[in-house]
Write a protein that holds these residues in place. Sequence first.
Motif, PDB file in Angstrom:
ATOM      1  N   LEU A 181       5.918   2.236   9.986  1.00  0.00           N
ATOM      2  CA  LEU A 181       5.821   3.525  10.668  1.00  0.00           C
ATOM      3  C   LEU A 181       7.191   4.100  10.990  1.00  0.00           C
ATOM      4  O   LEU A 181       7.374   5.322  11.018  1.00  0.00           O
ATOM      5  CB  LEU A 181       5.003   3.376  11.950  1.00  0.00           C
ATOM      6  CG  LEU A 181       3.487   3.220  11.769  1.00  0.00           C
ATOM      7  CD1 LEU A 181       2.841   2.748  13.064  1.00  0.00           C
ATOM      8  CD2 LEU A 181       2.858   4.517  11.294  1.00  0.00           C
ATOM      9  N   GLU A 182       8.169   3.219  11.211  1.00  0.00           N
ATOM     10  CA  GLU A 182       9.513   3.688  11.557  1.00  0.00           C
ATOM     11  C   GLU A 182      10.377   3.983  10.324  1.00  0.00           C
ATOM     12  O   GLU A 182      11.426   4.620  10.457  1.00  0.00           O
ATOM     13  CB  GLU A 182      10.217   2.649  12.428  1.00  0.00           C
ATOM     14  CG  GLU A 182       9.613   2.514  13.824  1.00  0.00           C
ATOM     15  CD  GLU A 182      10.421   1.612  14.733  1.00  0.00           C
ATOM     16  OE1 GLU A 182      11.484   1.116  14.306  1.00  0.00           O
ATOM     17  OE2 GLU A 182       9.984   1.406  15.884  1.00  0.00           O
ATOM     18  N   ASN A 183       9.941   3.527   9.144  1.00  0.00           N
ATOM     19  CA  ASN A 183      10.812   3.639   7.979  1.00  0.00           C
ATOM     20  C   ASN A 183      10.203   4.402   6.803  1.00  0.00           C
ATOM     21  O   ASN A 183      10.868   4.575   5.779  1.00  0.00           O
ATOM     22  CB  ASN A 183      11.227   2.234   7.527  1.00  0.00           C
ATOM     23  CG  ASN A 183      12.206   1.596   8.477  1.00  0.00           C
ATOM     24  OD1 ASN A 183      13.411   1.820   8.402  1.00  0.00           O
ATOM     25  ND2 ASN A 183      11.686   0.797   9.409  1.00  0.00           N
ATOM     26  N   PHE A 184       8.955   4.845   6.944  1.00  0.00           N
ATOM     27  CA  PHE A 184       8.295   5.692   5.954  1.00  0.00           C
ATOM     28  C   PHE A 184       7.674   6.871   6.693  1.00  0.00           C
ATOM     29  O   PHE A 184       7.645   6.893   7.921  1.00  0.00           O
ATOM     30  CB  PHE A 184       7.200   4.914   5.218  1.00  0.00           C
ATOM     31  CG  PHE A 184       7.685   3.738   4.410  1.00  0.00           C
ATOM     32  CD1 PHE A 184       7.891   3.842   3.043  1.00  0.00           C
ATOM     33  CD2 PHE A 184       7.921   2.509   5.020  1.00  0.00           C
ATOM     34  CE1 PHE A 184       8.332   2.759   2.293  1.00  0.00           C
ATOM     35  CE2 PHE A 184       8.360   1.414   4.284  1.00  0.00           C
ATOM     36  CZ  PHE A 184       8.571   1.546   2.912  1.00  0.00           C
ATOM     37  N   ASN A 185       7.174   7.831   5.950  1.00  0.00           N
ATOM     38  CA  ASN A 185       6.439   8.942   6.553  1.00  0.00           C
ATOM     39  C   ASN A 185       5.268   8.366   7.358  1.00  0.00           C
ATOM     40  O   ASN A 185       4.350   7.770   6.783  1.00  0.00           O
ATOM     41  CB  ASN A 185       5.931   9.869   5.455  1.00  0.00           C
ATOM     42  CG  ASN A 185       5.049  10.988   5.991  1.00  0.00           C
ATOM     43  OD1 ASN A 185       4.729  11.067   7.172  1.00  0.00           O
ATOM     44  ND2 ASN A 185       4.623  11.867   5.098  1.00  0.00           N
ATOM     45  N   PRO A 186       5.276   8.487   8.684  1.00  0.00           N
ATOM     46  CA  PRO A 186       4.237   7.822   9.490  1.00  0.00           C
ATOM     47  C   PRO A 186       2.824   8.297   9.171  1.00  0.00           C
ATOM     48  O   PRO A 186       1.871   7.501   9.253  1.00  0.00           O
ATOM     49  CB  PRO A 186       4.637   8.131  10.931  1.00  0.00           C
ATOM     50  CG  PRO A 186       5.615   9.253  10.851  1.00  0.00           C
ATOM     51  CD  PRO A 186       6.277   9.157   9.528  1.00  0.00           C
ATOM     52  N   ASN A 203       0.811  -1.211   0.000  1.00  0.00           N
ATOM     53  CA  ASN A 203       0.000   0.000   0.000  1.00  0.00           C
ATOM     54  C   ASN A 203       0.848   1.267   0.000  1.00  0.00           C
ATOM     55  O   ASN A 203       0.331   2.357  -0.246  1.00  0.00           O
ATOM     56  CB  ASN A 203      -0.928   0.011   1.221  1.00  0.00           C
ATOM     57  CG  ASN A 203      -2.135  -0.874   1.038  1.00  0.00           C
ATOM     58  OD1 ASN A 203      -2.292  -1.530   0.017  1.00  0.00           O
ATOM     59  ND2 ASN A 203      -2.988  -0.928   2.042  1.00  0.00           N
ATOM     60  N   LEU A 204       2.131   1.124   0.265  1.00  0.00           N
ATOM     61  CA  LEU A 204       3.041   2.276   0.254  1.00  0.00           C
ATOM     62  C   LEU A 204       3.780   2.410  -1.072  1.00  0.00           C
ATOM     63  O   LEU A 204       4.652   3.258  -1.217  1.00  0.00           O
ATOM     64  CB  LEU A 204       4.050   2.136   1.393  1.00  0.00           C
ATOM     65  CG  LEU A 204       3.449   1.916   2.791  1.00  0.00           C
ATOM     66  CD1 LEU A 204       4.553   1.732   3.814  1.00  0.00           C
ATOM     67  CD2 LEU A 204       2.527   3.073   3.181  1.00  0.00           C
ATOM     68  N   SER A 205       3.407   1.595  -2.040  1.00  0.00           N
ATOM     69  CA  SER A 205       4.109   1.580  -3.328  1.00  0.00           C
ATOM     70  C   SER A 205       3.560   2.634  -4.278  1.00  0.00           C
ATOM     71  O   SER A 205       2.427   3.130  -4.131  1.00  0.00           O
ATOM     72  CB  SER A 205       3.970   0.203  -3.976  1.00  0.00           C
ATOM     73  OG  SER A 205       2.630  -0.011  -4.384  1.00  0.00           O
ATOM     74  N   ALA A 233      -7.689  -1.189   8.659  1.00  0.00           N
ATOM     75  CA  ALA A 233      -8.180  -1.124  10.045  1.00  0.00           C
ATOM     76  C   ALA A 233      -7.104  -1.479  11.057  1.00  0.00           C
ATOM     77  O   ALA A 233      -7.404  -1.830  12.194  1.00  0.00           O
ATOM     78  CB  ALA A 233      -9.410  -2.023  10.241  1.00  0.00           C
ATOM     79  N   LEU A 234      -5.841  -1.384  10.651  1.00  0.00           N
ATOM     80  CA  LEU A 234      -4.750  -1.666  11.588  1.00  0.00           C
ATOM     81  C   LEU A 234      -4.411  -0.452  12.446  1.00  0.00           C
ATOM     82  O   LEU A 234      -3.656  -0.567  13.410  1.00  0.00           O
ATOM     83  CB  LEU A 234      -3.500  -2.112  10.825  1.00  0.00           C
ATOM     84  CG  LEU A 234      -3.360  -3.620  10.599  1.00  0.00           C
ATOM     85  CD1 LEU A 234      -2.231  -3.903   9.625  1.00  0.00           C
ATOM     86  CD2 LEU A 234      -3.111  -4.346  11.907  1.00  0.00           C
ATOM     87  N   ASP A 235      -4.963   0.705  12.115  1.00  0.00           N
ATOM     88  CA  ASP A 235      -4.653   1.890  12.915  1.00  0.00           C
ATOM     89  C   ASP A 235      -5.325   1.828  14.286  1.00  0.00           C
ATOM     90  O   ASP A 235      -5.036   2.635  15.163  1.00  0.00           O
ATOM     91  CB  ASP A 235      -5.050   3.173  12.180  1.00  0.00           C
ATOM     92  CG  ASP A 235      -6.493   3.149  11.690  1.00  0.00           C
ATOM     93  OD1 ASP A 235      -7.110   2.072  11.728  1.00  0.00           O
ATOM     94  OD2 ASP A 235      -6.969   4.206  11.245  1.00  0.00           O
ATOM     95  N   GLU A 236      -6.211   0.842  14.486  1.00  0.00           N
ATOM     96  CA  GLU A 236      -6.853   0.694  15.785  1.00  0.00           C
ATOM     97  C   GLU A 236      -6.124  -0.310  16.675  1.00  0.00           C
ATOM     98  O   GLU A 236      -6.505  -0.520  17.813  1.00  0.00           O
ATOM     99  CB  GLU A 236      -8.315   0.273  15.592  1.00  0.00           C
ATOM    100  CG  GLU A 236      -9.129   1.322  14.836  1.00  0.00           C
ATOM    101  CD  GLU A 236     -10.594   0.966  14.739  1.00  0.00           C
ATOM    102  OE1 GLU A 236     -11.017   0.032  15.447  1.00  0.00           O
ATOM    103  OE2 GLU A 236     -11.306   1.624  13.971  1.00  0.00           O
ATOM    104  N   TYR A 237      -5.102  -0.943  16.141  1.00  0.00           N
ATOM    105  CA  TYR A 237      -4.318  -1.876  16.939  1.00  0.00           C
ATOM    106  C   TYR A 237      -3.363  -1.085  17.842  1.00  0.00           C
ATOM    107  O   TYR A 237      -2.905   0.003  17.487  1.00  0.00           O
ATOM    108  CB  TYR A 237      -3.502  -2.792  16.025  1.00  0.00           C
ATOM    109  CG  TYR A 237      -4.263  -3.982  15.490  1.00  0.00           C
ATOM    110  CD1 TYR A 237      -3.846  -5.275  15.754  1.00  0.00           C
ATOM    111  CD2 TYR A 237      -5.397  -3.817  14.705  1.00  0.00           C
ATOM    112  CE1 TYR A 237      -4.531  -6.371  15.260  1.00  0.00           C
ATOM    113  CE2 TYR A 237      -6.096  -4.901  14.205  1.00  0.00           C
ATOM    114  CZ  TYR A 237      -5.659  -6.179  14.480  1.00  0.00           C
ATOM    115  OH  TYR A 237      -6.331  -7.258  13.994  1.00  0.00           O
TER     116      TYR A 237
END
Length: 230
Positions: free
Chosen positions: A201-206, A32-34, A218-222
Amino acid sequence: MTSSTTKPALRIGVMMENVQLADVMGMDILGNLSVAHYEVGAAFDPSYTKWANDPVHMTFYYIGATLEPTGASPDIKYLPNTTYDDCPRDLDIILIGGPPPTHRPPQADRFMKEAWPKTRVWLTTCIGSMWLASTGLLNGKKCTTNRGLIDVAKKMYPEVEWLDQKWVVTKKEYDGTGGKGELWTSGGAAVGSEMIAKYCLENFNPAFVQQVALHSLALDEYPLDQFYKS
């Protein structure tokens, strides 16, 4: 709409032969970051243009012992686009899912040993760490695996320091440039996806990761906490 990114391309190897498909679903977070994913989103959502400088060109290598349709669980066949013998050793990231301990093809063993010092970042999910441990490369390192199989891992590979954590990050040998070698090992499939989210999150623009990769899954709720609650 195309991205104006000038970031170096990433080459990502995925070892998914005989693994549970959920083990390697974290590759969707990376995907999704591609640039390819960005261009699809930007074509119908103008708000994507604010991320124009964040996506990265990515090439995924889906590795198998042969190029024939190859099994993954449950009853899925995927088509490898490279073999262990032919896959480049100097990738940027290698993601390893967890096949049963009976699955130890010699081509995969050779690939891991040859790629270990040349690929900077290694990610394992579930008992993928036990697959990697079978090479001896994890001896003396802090790692984790599926929580229910930590005792089994300790018996099979006693020279590895197995920790009861959702994921563990440690240094690894790396002969290339661009940073220090990193080994990220995780527990079961779901926490493997959390681990990969944390890596991104640690290696791209968070902010880019949060909106484009994690929110859509829906992983932002983890909690993205590397320790179990109990």
